[in-house]
Design an enzyme around this catalytic site. Structure first.
Site, PDB file in Angstrom:
ATOM      1  N   HIS B 120      30.625  34.667  49.102  1.00 30.45           N
ATOM      2  CA  HIS B 120      30.704  35.241  47.765  1.00 30.45           C
ATOM      3  C   HIS B 120      29.295  35.149  47.176  1.00 30.45           C
ATOM      4  O   HIS B 120      28.534  34.249  47.524  1.00 30.45           O
ATOM      5  CB  HIS B 120      31.685  34.398  46.950  1.00 30.45           C
ATOM      6  CG  HIS B 120      32.030  34.956  45.601  1.00 30.45           C
ATOM      7  ND1 HIS B 120      31.208  34.808  44.514  1.00 30.45           N
ATOM      8  CD2 HIS B 120      33.104  35.634  45.162  1.00 30.45           C
ATOM      9  CE1 HIS B 120      31.778  35.376  43.460  1.00 30.45           C
ATOM     10  NE2 HIS B 120      32.924  35.894  43.822  1.00 30.45           N
ATOM     11  N   GLN B 200      38.704  29.975  47.171  1.00 31.97           N
ATOM     12  CA  GLN B 200      39.918  30.618  47.689  1.00 31.97           C
ATOM     13  C   GLN B 200      40.774  29.659  48.499  1.00 31.97           C
ATOM     14  O   GLN B 200      41.901  29.993  48.855  1.00 31.97           O
ATOM     15  CB  GLN B 200      39.553  31.824  48.574  1.00 31.97           C
ATOM     16  CG  GLN B 200      38.933  32.993  47.850  1.00 31.97           C
ATOM     17  CD  GLN B 200      39.835  33.602  46.801  1.00 31.97           C
ATOM     18  OE1 GLN B 200      41.056  33.452  46.815  1.00 31.97           O
ATOM     19  NE2 GLN B 200      39.242  34.297  45.858  1.00 31.97           N
ATOM     20  N   LYS B 223      41.869  30.237  39.378  1.00 33.02           N
ATOM     21  CA  LYS B 223      42.480  30.839  40.565  1.00 33.02           C
ATOM     22  C   LYS B 223      43.674  30.018  41.042  1.00 33.02           C
ATOM     23  O   LYS B 223      44.341  30.376  42.005  1.00 33.02           O
ATOM     24  CB  LYS B 223      41.457  30.957  41.700  1.00 33.02           C
ATOM     25  CG  LYS B 223      40.376  32.014  41.445  1.00 33.02           C
ATOM     26  CD  LYS B 223      39.538  32.208  42.687  1.00 33.02           C
ATOM     27  CE  LYS B 223      38.169  32.771  42.402  1.00 33.02           C
ATOM     28  NZ  LYS B 223      38.171  34.181  42.027  1.00 33.02           N
ATOM     29  N   CYS B 360      32.498  41.072  44.764  1.00 34.99           N
ATOM     30  CA  CYS B 360      31.363  40.136  44.662  1.00 34.99           C
ATOM     31  C   CYS B 360      30.935  39.615  46.024  1.00 34.99           C
ATOM     32  O   CYS B 360      30.494  38.464  46.144  1.00 34.99           O
ATOM     33  CB  CYS B 360      31.678  38.963  43.736  1.00 34.99           C
ATOM     34  SG  CYS B 360      32.053  39.477  42.070  1.00 34.99           S
TER      35      CYS B 360
END
Lengths: 149, 405
Positions: B120, B200, B223, B360
């Site tokens: 990222h 993530q 997230k 991104c």
């Protein structure tokens, strides 16, 4: 509910598949301006040939989504042979149209009226207005590369 | 079906209650927040909404206690010590803090920083700056044919000059899990430290920093059911102590003199200024929610939905799936000849929310040879019914644009 058909009208598909005035020319008589939008990958360059305050010719080149690419083609047809003040009025009317507002001169917008459906997809307004912003900036004497807002 | 009761879970999320037709498949960008998290934010503002660590009065004491309790709960969640948890604005700030503070401390001319094209931008860009400023080299681990980071390719590039390995735990575009344990062990055998982007990973699987022996690890609250504007940097205490703060100001200092001052120990020395108090306090409710479900169950849920998602997409004519073997609830795909934004608008028509663009992560899109992709990403509130609706919407979009290319 079928907003998507309002967004992707027949006229938009035709301009996407067979864009008018596409391809740049090597001619110093044209003013040239490029606008990139890295966040979505759209990248448009517009050339305008001004003669006696009239947009005698408009060329476009670039890549992007169907709304962005077709809109450049439609813009080039609609604004060609218009006087600068007339063209500015049409550009402003186009911005009103895609916001879902009343326009001053519907007839002058011609095929660009097909983009009225954008009002229901606010996230796509930028796609439709990209090439119009570039030509507007050229009429404001900007050349080279335009900063994204 | 696995152990998550999605109909019960869905009722805990007001965005879903208020948008009953919504098929939300953009959790990799940001998850929805359960009522318990929102209520905790409101509780702070309504009942004890004052500053922490400052006022010698009961309300301030309560706010401070609530704030500090989140640090304990986060530490337990990742199996670290409490003083190894630094609150930041998000993963981006956490990763920037490591690069700016620790990176500038240890990187010298000629050193190598190892990274990957799966990163990222928030993982990659801070180290590009360090490399440029220090005249160090940024080296990339080759990805395999699928776009995965492998131990074999990692072994080929790591060497004695490698000082830092900057790497993602789970790719936000491809959803692949990096074989991180082996990579960390190899990195340590070369005396390199590992900075792990777990933005993530943390929402989707159990994380144990001690077992991984990772040096730095960063993730975001928003997230994983938590509030926006809050992230976590885990760092080994010894390393955190070596690092200078990035922000100087209130609450991070000990003694202030006319010409020099001393700072507190980690983690407080990195938390200058008034922190996002409400967000920190409410974040513990997010972790409690996840702990209740069980991270192993969440992982199994992701795997099940991934199969349905990727399997279903692969069967649709003109759809290209770029990450066929991913297991973390992310599908990365395109419709041949149609720009991802055009498809996203057609999905919107069917109330399906996905991400379209480069997410991104421009390097992996360059690797894929695409300007942009579509990304559908699931979370605990998604079920097989959502996947069915999504697949029907994709079929509709493919059909809609048939004449266009």
């Amino acid at each position: 509910m079928n907003n998507i058909n309002d967004l992707y009208r027949q006229v938009i598909m035709e301009h996407f598949k067979s864009p008018r005035n596409k391809g740049l020319v090597e001619d110093t008589g044209y003013k040239k301006l490029r606008l990139k939008n890295p966040s979505c990958g759209d990248d448009i360059t517009i050339q305008v040939k001004l003669e006696n305050n009239v947009l005698k010719d408009i060329k476009h080149e670039g890549s992007g989504c169907a709304i962005c690419c077709s809109s450049a083609s439609v813009m080039s047809e609609v604004l060609k042979n218009k006087e600068v003040t007339e063209a500015n009025d049409i550009i402003n009317d186009f911005y009103e149209l895609i916001k879902g507002n009343d326009v001053k001169d519907e007839e002058a917008l011609d095929e660009a009226i097909a983009y009225a459906g954008i009002a229901k997809f606010p996230a796509r307004v930028k796609c439709a207005t990209l090439s119009w912003k570039v030509v507007g900036a050229i009429l404001n004497n900007k050349e080279g590369e335009l900063e994204d807002e | 079906m696995n152990k998550l009761d999605t109909s019960k879970i869905k009722a805990d999320f007001n965005v879903l209650n208020n948008n009953p037709d919504l098929v939300y498949l953009d959790s990799a960008a940001s998850s929805l927040k359960p009522i318990s998290v929102v209520n905790k934010l409101v509780e702070y503002y309504n009942e004890y909404g004052v500053n922490i660590h400052r006022g010698v009065y009961n309300l301030s004491y309560r706010a401070s206690e609530e704030y500090d309790e989140t640090r304990k709960i986060v530490a337990k969640f990742i199996n670290s010590k409490k003083n190894e948890v630094v609150f930041t604005k998000g993963t981006t700030e956490a990763l920037n803090l490591v690069a700016t503070s620790y990176g500038n401390l240890i990187i010298n001319e000629g050193d190598e920083i190892l990274t990957t094209e799966l990163e990222h931008h928030s993982s990659l860009l801070p180290w590009q700056i360090v490399a440029t400023n220090k005249k160090a080299t940024l080296t990339y681990v080759d990805l395999d044919d699928e776009g995965r980071i492998t131990v074999d390719e990692f072994k080929k590039v790591i060497n004695e000059k490698t000082k830092v390995v900057v790497i993602t735990y789970v790719s936000n575009v491809m959803g692949y899990v990096t074989p991180i344990k082996e990579i960390i062990d190899i990195a340590h055998s070369y005396n390199a430290i590992v900075v792990l982007d777990a933005a993530q990973a943390a929402p989707h699987m159990p994380i144990d920093v001690k077992e991984l022996d990772v040096d730095f690890l960063a993730f975001s609250g928003h997230k994983m059911l938590g509030p926006t504007g809050l992230g976590v940097l885990y760092g080994k205490y010894k390393l955190l102590q070596e690092m200078p703060p990035m922000l100087y100001g209130g609450d991070m200092n000990d003694y202030v003199d006319l010409f020099e001052s001393t700072t507190k120990d980690a983690p407080e020395k990195f938390e200058g200024g008034t922190q996002p108090i409400a967000e920190v306090i409410a974040f513990k409710e997010a972790i409690k929610y996840l702990d209740n479900l069980g991270m192993e169950n969440i992982k199994a849920h992701d795997e099940e939905l991934s199969k349905a998602l990727i399997g279903g997409l692969s069967k649709i004519e003109n759809v290209v799936v770029y990450n066929k073997t991913a297991t973390t609830g992310i599908a990365c795909f395109n419709v041949k000849g149609v720009h991802p934004h055009d498809i996203a608008s057609a999905l919107e028509e069917k109330n399906v929310a996905v991400r379209a663009g480069h997410h991104c992560a421009q390097l992996i899109h360059c690797w894929l040879g695409e300007n942009g992709t579509l990304r559908a990403s699931t979370y605990i509130y998604n079920n097989l019914e959502d996947i069915e609706k999504f697949l029907d919407a994709v079929k509709y979009a493919v059909e809609f644009f048939k004449g266009w290319s």
